[in-house]
Design a protein around this motif. Structure first.
Motif, PDB file in Angstrom:
ATOM      1  N   ASN A 175      17.059   2.683  27.188  1.00 53.96           N
ATOM      2  CA  ASN A 175      17.438   1.274  27.068  1.00 53.96           C
ATOM      3  C   ASN A 175      18.869   0.997  27.521  1.00 53.96           C
ATOM      4  N   GLN A 176      19.579   2.059  27.995  1.00 49.74           N
ATOM      5  CA  GLN A 176      20.958   1.912  28.434  1.00 49.74           C
ATOM      6  C   GLN A 176      21.873   1.435  27.307  1.00 49.74           C
ATOM      7  N   THR A 177      21.559   1.852  26.073  1.00 50.45           N
ATOM      8  CA  THR A 177      22.409   1.481  24.934  1.00 50.45           C
ATOM      9  C   THR A 177      23.021   2.706  24.270  1.00 50.45           C
ATOM     10  N   ILE A 178      22.859   3.882  24.875  1.00 53.66           N
ATOM     11  CA  ILE A 178      23.324   5.111  24.233  1.00 53.66           C
ATOM     12  C   ILE A 178      24.824   5.083  23.966  1.00 53.66           C
ATOM     13  N   LEU A 179      25.576   4.397  24.821  1.00 55.47           N
ATOM     14  CA  LEU A 179      27.031   4.363  24.625  1.00 55.47           C
ATOM     15  C   LEU A 179      27.441   3.420  23.504  1.00 55.47           C
ATOM     16  N   GLN A 568      32.122  -3.633  30.878  1.00 60.45           N
ATOM     17  CA  GLN A 568      30.784  -3.264  31.343  1.00 60.45           C
ATOM     18  C   GLN A 568      29.713  -3.999  30.550  1.00 60.45           C
ATOM     19  N   SER A 569      29.970  -4.204  29.271  1.00 62.86           N
ATOM     20  CA  SER A 569      29.017  -4.942  28.440  1.00 62.86           C
ATOM     21  C   SER A 569      29.057  -6.432  28.771  1.00 62.86           C
ATOM     22  N   ALA A 570      30.250  -6.991  28.902  1.00 60.21           N
ATOM     23  CA  ALA A 570      30.389  -8.418  29.184  1.00 60.21           C
ATOM     24  C   ALA A 570      29.821  -8.789  30.553  1.00 60.21           C
ATOM     25  N   LEU A 571      29.916  -7.872  31.493  1.00 62.26           N
ATOM     26  CA  LEU A 571      29.408  -8.121  32.841  1.00 62.26           C
ATOM     27  C   LEU A 571      27.901  -7.885  32.939  1.00 62.26           C
ATOM     28  N   LYS A 572      27.304  -7.404  31.828  1.00 63.67           N
ATOM     29  CA  LYS A 572      25.853  -7.152  31.756  1.00 63.67           C
ATOM     30  C   LYS A 572      25.395  -6.198  32.850  1.00 63.67           C
ATOM     31  N   LEU A 573      26.176  -5.127  33.009  1.00 63.01           N
ATOM     32  CA  LEU A 573      25.862  -4.144  34.039  1.00 63.01           C
ATOM     33  C   LEU A 573      24.687  -3.278  33.593  1.00 63.01           C
ATOM     34  N   SER A 574      23.804  -2.982  34.527  1.00 61.17           N
ATOM     35  CA  SER A 574      22.592  -2.235  34.186  1.00 61.17           C
ATOM     36  C   SER A 574      22.882  -0.779  33.891  1.00 61.17           C
ATOM     37  N   ARG A 575      23.980  -0.249  34.453  1.00 63.50           N
ATOM     38  CA  ARG A 575      24.338   1.146  34.211  1.00 63.50           C
ATOM     39  C   ARG A 575      25.660   1.213  33.479  1.00 63.50           C
ATOM     40  N   ARG A 576      25.642   1.859  32.335  1.00 67.33           N
ATOM     41  CA  ARG A 576      26.869   2.077  31.573  1.00 67.33           C
ATOM     42  C   ARG A 576      27.384   3.480  31.897  1.00 67.33           C
ATOM     43  N   VAL A 577      28.671   3.648  31.897  1.00 71.09           N
ATOM     44  CA  VAL A 577      29.285   4.904  32.318  1.00 71.09           C
ATOM     45  C   VAL A 577      29.919   5.617  31.133  1.00 71.09           C
ATOM     46  N   ARG A 578      29.675   6.917  31.049  1.00 67.94           N
ATOM     47  CA  ARG A 578      30.245   7.723  29.972  1.00 67.94           C
ATOM     48  C   ARG A 578      31.633   8.208  30.392  1.00 67.94           C
TER      49      ARG A 578
END
Length: 871
Positions: A175-179, A568-578
């Protein structure tokens, strides 16, 4: 009893396993003498683990020291006597019944407590011969108060992988919410749990997975969700069954449902597949999967296909690695090289899917600190068989030049780094602009004309801008357009993120994201753009767009990590970076600031950016750094997050280990008559005879070949070596033989060659050179630190900290074979030290120029001191 960190405990657990395997091997071999020592080491390792794990052993139970057979029997007798001693029973005939009642009461209390904790009602003890049900942690969807903080996933690292939150982690990855979640390892945790934003927690892997899935923004339908939940309920019902029964049930179910389909629900992997997969013990690792397939699924192609599909899914693999932690690498069957000494595993990294990036700003030359960053990025990309992106962060045209961009590409080549992709932030200016407008429209950013100094003061005072809450979206868009036009009226405006002006983290207090810059044309885009995004906006955005999985940043960016995640959250990016943090590298007596280094160049105190006294990449390479030595040194510092001042001598000592293996040996003697002494060897060949001897280039490595050395009846010695010699004294001319002094006069020394002389008896082993015309003229160059203060402070005046003399040259004569050397060759002049060829020999007027390579020692090799302090 202190609790150690997870990495320490995992290392100790691994030590216990290794010791245990060694004991087994020795027992099979029947080596009785070695078994005792191995068992002792094993017991010590178990005790050390328990001591650092609050008394809990490797098996998850309270640790008890081992006892001899006699001690065990004595303990059993004492326990029996205490429980049912004859004397007590005689005095109290009802004691036996009372004990039974107390035991029954305690059992009821334990069962009640277990039920409250979510373990469910205990099952009856299975009959003799029947397979015992699996003992799994609860997966009941309950909430309760716990120590878990909000958005914190807690699990016990001592339990098997199947009892860790593997399903929940898989859903978070998918779900791309792991971060959004923090993983917390707790050796005392009885269950996996997830802290809720309020005060409660969700307990159990499947309950946590349902919660995470429910929070997902992915589109779904009630029918789809109902089907998934049906399968999750089915998976939960399997948890208390014996392994064999579970495997048989899953095989039949999968064969029936997936004969013409790929997944249990829909067209892609869902929680349904992952939950049922978990009921089988979550066999995502290669050995677990192969054992399961061989044991229970060998006759089912459908089930085998499904199991392999789930196990190979990237989200399942990443979740497996996250559940195992950063101290243990998942074994998926991929061949990867062992971690370099000092390096850590990348959190959640999966072979073949890691993408790193090195984003230099083309505003200067790379220095030794940048070298660490690029080498770590390159290492992880290569180890995980992923990709390295070289991205030029060209968002400030006032400082950037083509010269710097070219130099960076050249320096990366010197370091042996080649990116899989070279990109430029300027390639994305139009895209970044659209995202900036999106932030404005969604009320997450505003335009501000507050003067820079006033804005700085307001941010320090946590005071909001006058425009923050009064400006309309339409007004903000109009001002943004004005700023981008390049007009003077628009120059006072900048775009600021609307985050939290009350935050204790200063980077979250409405940072600037966009500003006008018309002072200079961009070196790539010219005057097309009049306003540019800041690094704070461009970096997290382009990292996501380019598919970066792990952003390696120095610890000085720690405060900005929160801002990076917010954007990254505010921009609603599909890929979050660790983000993977590492410490920056600083060296004593070294200037790293671009501004200060530029000052040295402008003042003419150095030859340029490649001066061997500079900490730039090209400077240290010119000084004589071995690239593999540099790599290994940086890898050794890679895991540390503490900023420390490194001593150059430690690096040069490591560098010596590498260059010594390949440095061919030569000899050279001072050219100045006052610094050398002539020795006439009465029984040696004459100069006219052109006599030679052959010797190895390297005394420890014959593979480097051999060289010829000219010998003659007249040779040169260093004056300091010949001083105080007396008649009858014996000395060794290295690579030739033993000589005995026969006379001492004003012209020098006379000596005779002793063919079978005793090398060990002679105290002096001296370098020398035949006095022949074909010798090679050389210039030896030494360097010292540019500054004499160990660490510059902010208020230090640079001119007050300069070293007076930082470069010195000496002229020497060397072997004729020195004429064959090429630029960058590393050699050793015996008893002088290591040198790098800066300029090869061309003619007597253009002699060989050698740069001394430090060896990490405080004194010069062989006692032949140079003109400057030996560094």
């Amino acid at each position: 009893m202190a609790s150690a960190d997870v990495a320490t405990l995992e290392a100790l657990k691994e030590k216990v396993l290794v010791c245990g395997e060694k004991v087994k091997t020795l027992k099979e071999a029947g080596d009785k003498d070695a078994i005792g020592a191995a068992v002792k080491t094993l017991l010590e390792a178990k005790k050390e683990y328990a001591d650092k794990n609050n008394g809990i052993g490797v098996d998850g139970k309270p640790y008890e020291p081992p006892m001899t057979k006699a001690e065990k029997k004595a303990k059993e007798r004492a326990a029996k006597a205490a429980a049912a001693g004859p004397a007590k029973q005689e005095k109290d005939p009802d004691s036996k019944g009372a004990a039974k009642k107390a035991a029954k009461k305690a059992a009821k209390a334990a069962a009640k407590q277990a039920h409250k904790a979510g373990e469910g009602k205990p099952k009856d003890t299975p009959k003799e011969g029947a397979e015992k049900p699996k003992q799994k942690s609860s997966s009941l969807p309950i909430t309760d108060k716990s120590r878990a903080m909000a958005n914190q996933i807690v699990f016990n690292p001592n339990v098997p992988l199947s009892e860790r939150p593997v399903v929940a982690l898989t859903m978070a990855v998918m779900n791309q919410t792991i971060l959004d979640y923090d993983l917390f390892s707790n050796h005392r945790a009885r269950h996996t749990s997830l802290g809720l934003p309020g005060t409660g927690v969700v307990v159990g892997d499947l309950a946590m997975a349902r919660y995470i899935a429910a929070k997902s923004a992915s589109p779904s339908t009630p029918e789809h969700d109902a089907m998934v939940n049906t399968w999750v309920d089915y998976a939960q019902s399997l948890q208390q069954l014996p392994d064999e029964q579970t495997e048989r049930a899953v095989k039949m179910t999968v064969d029936f449902n997936l004969a013409n389909r790929t997944y249990l629900v829909g067209e892609s992997l869902t929680m349904a597949d992952v939950a049922v997969f978990s009921a089988l013990g979550f066999p995502s690792q290669a050995n677990d999967l192969q054992n399961l397939l061989k044991k229970s699924f060998s006759d089912s192609n459908t089930a085998q296909r499904w199991l392999k599909l789930v196990a190979d899914h990237p989200a399942v693999r990443e979740a497996t690695q996250l559940a195992l932690g950063s101290s243990q690498e998942a074994a998926f069957g991929d061949v990867v090289e062992p971690l370099a000494s000092g390096m850590n595993l990348l959190e959640g990294a999966v072979v073949g899917r890691v993408v790193t990036r090195f984003p230099p700003e083309p505003s200067g030359y790379l220095h030794i600190g940048h070298a660490k960053a690029v080498l770590l990025n390159d290492y992880y990309a290569r180890r995980y068989r992923g990709r390295l992106i070289i991205r030029f962060d060209d968002t400030n045209p006032s400082k950037e030049k083509d010269e710097y961009q070219t130099s960076i590409i050249e320096d990366l080549a010197k370091l042996g780094v080649k990116g899989d992709l070279v990109t430029f932030t300027s390639d994305y200016f139009d895209t970044i602009k659209q995202y900036a407008i999106q932030l404005i429209k969604e009320g997450k950013a505003f335009m501000d004309d507050t003067p820079q100094e006033q804005m700085k003061e307001e941010r320090m005072a946590r005071k909001e801008s006058k425009h923050r809450n009064k400006q309309t979206v339409a007004e903000a868009l109009e001002y943004f357009k004005l700023m981008c036009s390049g007009s003077e009226e628009g120059s006072v405006w900048c775009l600021r993120a609307k985050i939290d002006m009350s935050s204790v983290n200063g980077t979250m207090r409405d940072p600037v994201l966009y500003r006008q810059n018309t002072a200079a044309a961009h070196h790539r885009t010219g005057t097309k753009y009049k306003a540019y995004p800041t690094y704070d906006l461009a970096c997290p955005l382009i990292d996501s767009i380019e598919g970066v999985t792990h952003a390696l940043r120095t610890t000085e960016y720690n405060d900005r990590d929160e801002q990076y995640a917010w954007l990254q959250s505010a921009l609603k990016l599909s890929r979050r970076v660790r983000i993977h943090a590492f410490s920056r590298v600083n060296f004593n007596y070294t200037v790293m600031s671009k501004r200060k280094l530029t000052w040295f160049v402008d003042q003419g105190l150095v030859e340029g950016w490649d001066d061997a006294r500079f900490p730039t990449v090209r400077g240290v390479v010119r000084r004589g750094i071995d690239i593999q030595a540099l790599r290994d040194f940086m890898y050794g510092q890679g895991a540390s997050r503490n900023i420390v001042q490194m001593d150059w001598s430690k690096f040069w000592a490591e560098n010596k280990k590498y260059i010594d293996k390949v440095a061919k040996r030569y000899m050279a003697i001072a050219s100045e008559s006052s610094e050398r002494t002539a020795v006439t060897i009465t029984n040696a060949p004459s100069i006219e005879s052109h006599s030679y001897l052959t010797t190895a280039y390297h005394p420890k490595d014959p593979a480097l070949g051999q060289r010829t050395i000219r010998i003659a009846n007249k040779v040169w010695l260093e004056a300091v070596d010949a001083k105080d010699m007396v008649v009858g004294e014996e000395f060794v001319l290295v690579r030739w033989g033993v000589m005995r002094v026969t006379a001492v006069n004003d012209a020098g020394l006379e000596a005779e060659f002793i063919p079978n002389g005793d090398f060990k008896a002679a105290k002096k082993k001296l370098s020398w050179l035949a006095a022949v015309p074909e010798n090679t003229p050389c210039i030896l160059t030494e360097f010292d630190n540019l500054i004499r203060k160990e660490k510059l402070e902010e208020d230090d005046v640079l001119t007050d900290c300069l070293t007076e003399v930082t470069k010195a040259e000496s002229t020497v004569e060397g072997d004729a074979m020195l004429k064959t050397l090429a630029q960058n060759d590393i050699i050793q002049l015996e008893r002088r030290g290591y040198y790098r060829v800066d300029q090869p020999y061309r003619s007597p007027e253009k002699p060989l120029v050698l740069f001394m390579v430090p060896d990490g020692k405080a004194k010069a090799m062989g006692g032949l001191a140079g003109k400057l302090a030996h560094r």
